[in-house]
Enzyme design. Structure first.
Site, PDB file in Angstrom:
ATOM      1  CB  SER A 161      -8.096   5.638  11.389  1.00  0.00           C
ATOM      2  OG  SER A 161      -8.941   6.537  10.718  1.00  0.00           O
ATOM      3  CE1 TYR A 220     -10.249   1.831   7.877  1.00  0.00           C
ATOM      4  CE2 TYR A 220     -10.687   4.028   8.750  1.00  0.00           C
ATOM      5  CZ  TYR A 220      -9.790   3.057   8.343  1.00  0.00           C
ATOM      6  OH  TYR A 220      -8.445   3.302   8.420  1.00  0.00           O
ATOM      7  N   GLY A 245       0.821  -1.219   0.000  1.00  0.00           N
ATOM      8  CA  GLY A 245       0.000   0.000   0.000  1.00  0.00           C
ATOM      9  C   GLY A 245       0.847   1.258   0.000  1.00  0.00           C
ATOM     10  CD  GLU A 256     -13.608   7.898   9.217  1.00  0.00           C
ATOM     11  OE1 GLU A 256     -14.627   7.277   9.507  1.00  0.00           O
ATOM     12  OE2 GLU A 256     -13.637   8.982   8.599  1.00  0.00           O
TER      13      GLU A 256
END
Ligand code: F7E
Length: 326
Positions: free
Chosen positions: A130, A154, A11, A132
């Site tokens: 994250s 997520y 990634g 998030e």
């Protein structure tokens, strides 16, 4: 020579981290998700280097959902440091693939923590958490003590992994660290994330190969940094004497519309002639007030972001133009 084990090495972050660690004389062992083994574009230059590939960089095909596929390379590698970056990381898709996201992103992290704890000599463990996990927080900017209150599947999966990392640190004495990463971009970003989608479309439009750019909510705001700065933070977090969690962020907020305008300006085109919004790219819920306070990382690790938002977008547009030969 230190040995590192990276999940999600193919990634954006994994490939930059592999480069960083190789430059620091690490032996790097990376796992690539079995189903995306063909997609190693970010590692091409390393795989093509005979001094590196299979000398100091070793790649394995494995799956976070299949414990045995990870355990074998992990035990063979016997790493000093583990960087756990692999996940189903697209927030929009997490609404379509709720269970899969929780299995890969949440349970996958737990699985790896458990394997790490059982290694004869437990390595240091970095979990890519994250912003998030904070959902749409009531306080801004967010730091390490901001309450965890995700509003997306997520975010909930990452919250589980984040809390498990803390539990393994407190209860099992693992040197386990959460890097709470705010958005970070680069030319290696996946094509379905908004920064790359915009920069790619702008280059295609400039080349006459695409007519328009269709987006969701262009008023959405994020704290966007550059991936190279964030992988440096990951490494620093594992070099510290004690394991702690850190926010990595720029502290600056921009709108999706700001990326649109910068990217179109870079190719001398007027954004408003080419951009359209469509409901399918809006999310059922989308965090607001996302901006990080990285003061702790700065004070303890000496970390600060070096590449600006404007430089990041300019680099991404340049990369896309070059790729198209424009
Ligand atoms: O969206 C809005 C979208 O998909 C950014 C991941 O790395 O950072 C990333 O998650 C914003 C959102 O990133 C489109 O609604 C508008 O408000 O680039 P994104 P993200 O969802 O913030 C966090 C920290 C992670 O941990 C994640 O793994 O842009 N937006 N129009 C759009 N987004 C997309 N993808 N596509 C659009 O057309």
């Amino acid at each position: 020579m230190k040995r590192a084990f990276i999940t999600g090495v193919e990634g954006q972050d994994g490939s930059y981290l592999a480069e960083l660690l190789l430059a620091k004389n690490y032996e790097v062992h990376g796992i690539i998700r079995a189903s995306t083994s063909g997609n190693t574009a970010n590692l091409c230059h390393l795989k093509a280097d005979p001094q590196v590939f299979r000398k100091t960089l070793f790649l394995y095909s494995a799956d976070l959902e299949d414990a045995d596929s990870i355990r074998t390379p992990l035990e063979q590698c016997a790493p000093d440091e583990i960087y756990h970056l692999a996940s189903q990381s697209h927030v929009g898709q997490s609404f379509e693939k709720v269970e899969e996201t929780c299995r890969i992103t949440g349970l996958g992290t737990l699985r790896l923590l458990e394997m790490t704890r059982k290694l004869p000599k437990a390595p240091r463990f970095f979990h890519a958490s994250s912003s998030e996990i904070f959902g749409s927080p009531e306080t801004s900017p967010q730091d390490e003590i901001t309450p965890i209150a995700p509003i997306t599947p997520y975010g909930a999966a990452k919250a589980f992994g984040t809390q498990m990392t803390r539990i393994y640190r407190k209860n099992f004495g693992l040197f386990a660290v959460n890097g709470i990463l705010f958005n970070h971009e680069s030319p290696r970003r996946g094509e379905n994330f908004v920064s790359r989608k915009i920069c790619r479309a702008v280059a295609m439009i400039k080349a006459g190969r695409q007519a328009e750019l269709v987006l969701g909510d262009t008023t959405a705001q994020r704290d966007w940094g550059h991936a190279c700065d964030y992988v440096r933070g990951m490494w620093l977090a594992l070099q510290h004497l004690v394991p702690e969690d850190y926010v990595f962020a720029t502290g600056r907020v921009h709108r999706v519309q700001d990326i649109v305008e910068l990217a179109f300006q870079a190719v001398d085109l007027e954004a408003r002639k080419f951009v359209r919004q469509e409901q399918q790219f809006f999310r059922p819920t989308d965090p607001r007030q996302v901006v990080g306070n990285a003061a702790k990382a700065q004070q303890i690790l000496g970390w600060r972001p070096e590449i600006t938002f404007e430089e990041t977008i300019a680099e991404m547009v340049r990369f896309e133009l070059q790729a198209l030969g424009v």
